[in-house]
Design an enzyme around this catalytic site. Sequence first.
Site, short mmCIF file in Angstrom:
data_model
loop_
_atom_site.label_atom_id
_atom_site.label_comp_id
_atom_site.label_asym_id
_atom_site.label_seq_id
_atom_site.Cartn_x
_atom_site.Cartn_y
_atom_site.Cartn_z
CB THR A 152 -0.99 -0.04 1.15
OG1 THR A 152 -0.27 -0.33 2.40
CG2 THR A 152 -2.07 -0.86 1.00
CE LYS B 292 0.33 -3.66 3.35
NZ LYS B 292 -0.35 -2.49 4.33
CG ASN C 76 -0.64 8.28 7.96
OD1 ASN C 76 -1.34 7.39 7.92
ND2 ASN C 76 0.80 8.41 8.06
CB THR D 157 -1.74 -1.67 9.03
OG1 THR D 157 -2.24 -1.57 7.62
CG2 THR D 157 -0.41 -0.92 8.81
CB THR E 224 -8.43 13.98 0.47
OG1 THR E 224 -7.11 13.84 1.37
CG2 THR E 224 -9.61 13.54 1.43
#
Length: 407
Positions: free
Chosen positions: A149, A176, A402, A187, A407
Amino acid sequence: MDFIRDVDGGFSIIENVKVSGAREGKYGVTVILAPNSTASAVFTTNKVVAAPVTYTKNVVKNGIVSAVVVNSGNANCFTGKKGIEDCEELVNIVSKDLKVPAGEIAICSTGVIGREMPMDIISKVAYESISKLDNKPENSLAAAKAIMTTDTFPKEEAVEVTLSDGEVIKIAGITKGSGMIAPNMATMLSFIVTDAVISQKAIKKALTKATDLSFNMIVVDGDESTNDTCMMLANGSSGVDVETDSGIDPNFQEGLNHICINLAKKMARDGEGASKFIEANVKGAESFDDAKLAAKAIVTSPLFKSAVFGGDPNWGRIVSAIGYSGSELNPDIVTIAIADDEDEVDLVRKGEILAFDGTTYLERAEKIMQSKNVTVKINMFLGDGEATAWGCDLTYDYVKINAEYTT
């Protein structure tokens, strides 16, 4: 440890395993095919759990996993009943194309929380990934890339391990993760395959131990994800059993620890926006648990992480973090040192402050703090407890990444 040999090729070193990876924009799909493998896993401890975690927990209970499908770009978390339905749809695609029972297919996801899966895109990429399945080094690398990601580089490891009786087994893995990283997993998604013969119960025991020494000892930002999964599959293709009358062969455990620690360190180095790598070594604690608390507090502290970014040898932030960590500490006898690849200097030695203005200790410390690799070394002089944690600095880029994540 001369019984562990790092090798190239990732998953391609394991016989009877095929992997693949494909991407379309920010969406990726990795497929791991390891028919009739014994499997176990460890998962996030977050009370908010993603749909694929719930789904895969039920699959792993059966003890056999033949395939794993992983998507990036969407976490499929906080998606209600639709989230489980999307898991089933993706699993059915893999099941039908690979002729693997749906009940033997695990699924994992990573990405943005709270948005429904774009199944039109994910399904398309899944079909493409399945069509590329093979047992080649480039396939393993593609699999590692497809689950990225905000990662800036793919993470894979592979080793050959000579067991206590001279037999050789192989272990390979990919992972990852670069943000939303905290102890108790992160994560992160990690997938490990071995050609050894080992029971589900023994896998769970070995994997839990390795995870406690590796993935649970890294911190990027202190946030714990909803999707963490570390899964291990044993396809037994070597025919070599790593369980003995006294338990798991210690060389196998060390090999698994080695893989997981190296993958974890790569995650810490690739922390979102990171410019420096931090290692915290604590020894002389009253217990192993105390050492873990202190080491993780150091690499978690936003103040110390910021100091590392700015190259400021502010050891007060180190001792403060240890002080609130829950670990026993006697400030009158503690030693605090920092090091890089070329130098090591005591800042505090058995309670005596050495690094203050005008001293060579401080000058050397300031130089060390400019390095890309900064190691903190603590001796508590209270017992035999030792632990190591890894992390990274806290930079402007972390905030920017972050602040703009969705957005």
